[in-house]
Structure formats: structure tokens, C-alpha cells
Design an enzyme around this catalytic site. Structure first.
Site: not given
Length: 220
Positions: A68, A116, A138, A175, A177, A182, A206-207
Site C-alpha cells: 500500500g 496484494v 498502509d 495501519k 482504524r 455507530d 480513531a486511526e
């Protein structure tokens, strides 16, 4: 948003000692961005991660598999920095999108234009037999909309877990998140590591980056 002054910025998730109630409207905010902020964010996070590996003698002689990686403009500067220190590193950059032309023609950088999956990871493992692998991921699939859906995230995390399990890297930077409250679909597993906060993150982010500094079998 008001700036907060502190002696030392928060680096890791477990350093946060306060909380806010989730408000779905906050994700609609459009924070001001610096030019090339995304590449700068990646540069800072990966420089921190790789420098720590260098201090512990893991980085020299390794093969960095970056999944990525496109466009990867910042990677040229990471590569030049560690090359100037005399470190021997092989870079394998993999993404279905095109990489920045600044990376073309570098003898220690291999560019692979491919998305990938598990079968390709197994082929890659055979090609890198006995190599000391450092994995950076990533991956970020998005099937519509401005943000990845929860199903996109879960697919990405499953793929990252497969990459770590098959490649058995000496260290990993992944990486991830957490889905917003919700948008929660089901529980999921991620490898146990150091959950590092990202630069320039808005208050609703939230990452994080999950850094794993060991080649021991992963704990989920």
C-alpha cells in the site's frame, strides 16, 4: 479547535488520560491541512519506526516490504536518509496504483504494481526466503464514499494479519482504524503492538499505527 500546550506530545494511545463522547457530526468537520500533509504524516511515523529499528540493529541488511505504498513520494527521502548513514536496505514497494516517478531507477528500490492477496504473499515469502523482512502496511481499500466502510476496514485487517503470519517479519508497522461506534459490525483481532498516535490527526480520529518491534509469533 484550540491548541493545547504540553511539555511532551502524546505519542501512544495508552498515554491519553481523558475522553470525549462520540459525536457523529465531528467526522464531517474539514480540518485545515498542510501541503502534502498525508506524505508528511507517513514520513514522520515511518522515520520514528525505522530509526528505532536502526538503534536496535534490526534495520541494516533488511528487506522492507511496503504494502500500500503508492504514491510513496516520502519513501525517497526515507531511503536517502538511511543510505547516507551507510545502511544497506532493500525496498520492495507494492501497490495497485502507480508510484511517484521520483522512485524510478533506484537500484535498491523495486516497484510492483499489484493489489496484494494471500496467494501473492505466499509467493513473495518464497522469493524472500531467509531475508530479514521489515513489514510496513498502509493498505486502505475503499468501495465508495469519502471514508472506508467498516467492511473495508475488516478486510484490510484480515489481510494485514495474513501478511504478518506468512512473512514472519522481524518488525512490523501496521495501519489500523477502529470503526466508529455507530458503524460497528463485529469484533475483530489485530496483532498486539505499540499503538502510536498519528501526527495532524483531528480530534475525532480513531486511526493509529500499530508498531511491532519483535519477530516473535504474534499475539492477537
Amino acid at each position: 479547535m484550540e491548541a493545547v500546550s504540553m511539555d511532551k506530545p502524546f505519542m501512544y494511545f495508552d498515554e491519553i488520560d481523558n475522553e470525549l463522547e462520540y459525536d457523529p457530526k465531528t467526522s464531517e468537520e474539514k480540518p485545515k491541512k498542510l501541503p502534502y500533509q498525508g506524505q508528511l504524516k507517513l514520513l514522520l511515523c515511518e522515520l520514528f519506526f525505522l530509526s528505532k529499528l536502526q538503534r536496535h540493529g534490526i534495520l541494516d541488511g533488511c528487506t522492507i516490504v511496503y504494502v500500500g505504498s503508492a504514491p510513496g513520494t516520502h519513501i525517497k527521502y526515507l531511503r536517502d536518509h538511511f543510505l547516507s548513514m551507510g545502511l544497506v536496505i532493500r525496498w520492495i514497494l507494492i501497490d495497485g496504483r502507480q508510484h511517484d516517478t521520483i522512485l524510478n531507477g533506484l537500484r535498491d528500490v523495486t516497484l510492483i504494481t499489484k493489489f496484494v492477496d494471500e496467494s501473492y504473499i505466499r509467493v513473495l515469502k518464497k522469493q524472500l526466503y531467509q531475508s530479514k523482512i521489515v513489514l510496513i502496511s498502509d493498505v486502505r481499500s475503499k468501495r465508495g464514499g469519502n471514508e472506508p466502510s467498516t467492511f473495508d476496514l475488516l478486510s484490510n485487517y484480515a489481510l494485514q494479519n495474513i501478511m504478518v503470519s506468512i512473512l514472519k517479519p522481524a518488525a512490523s508497522s501496521l495501519k489500523w482504524r477502529c470503526p466508529f461506534p455507530d458503524q460497528w459490525v463485529k469484533d475483530f483481532y489485530i496483532p498486539h503492538g505499540n499503538e502510536m498516535l498519528q501526527p495532524f490527526a483531528p480530534k475525532y480520529s480513531a486511526e493509529i499505527v500499530n508498531n511491532i518491534y519483535s519477530g516473535n509469533p504474534i499475539k492477537l
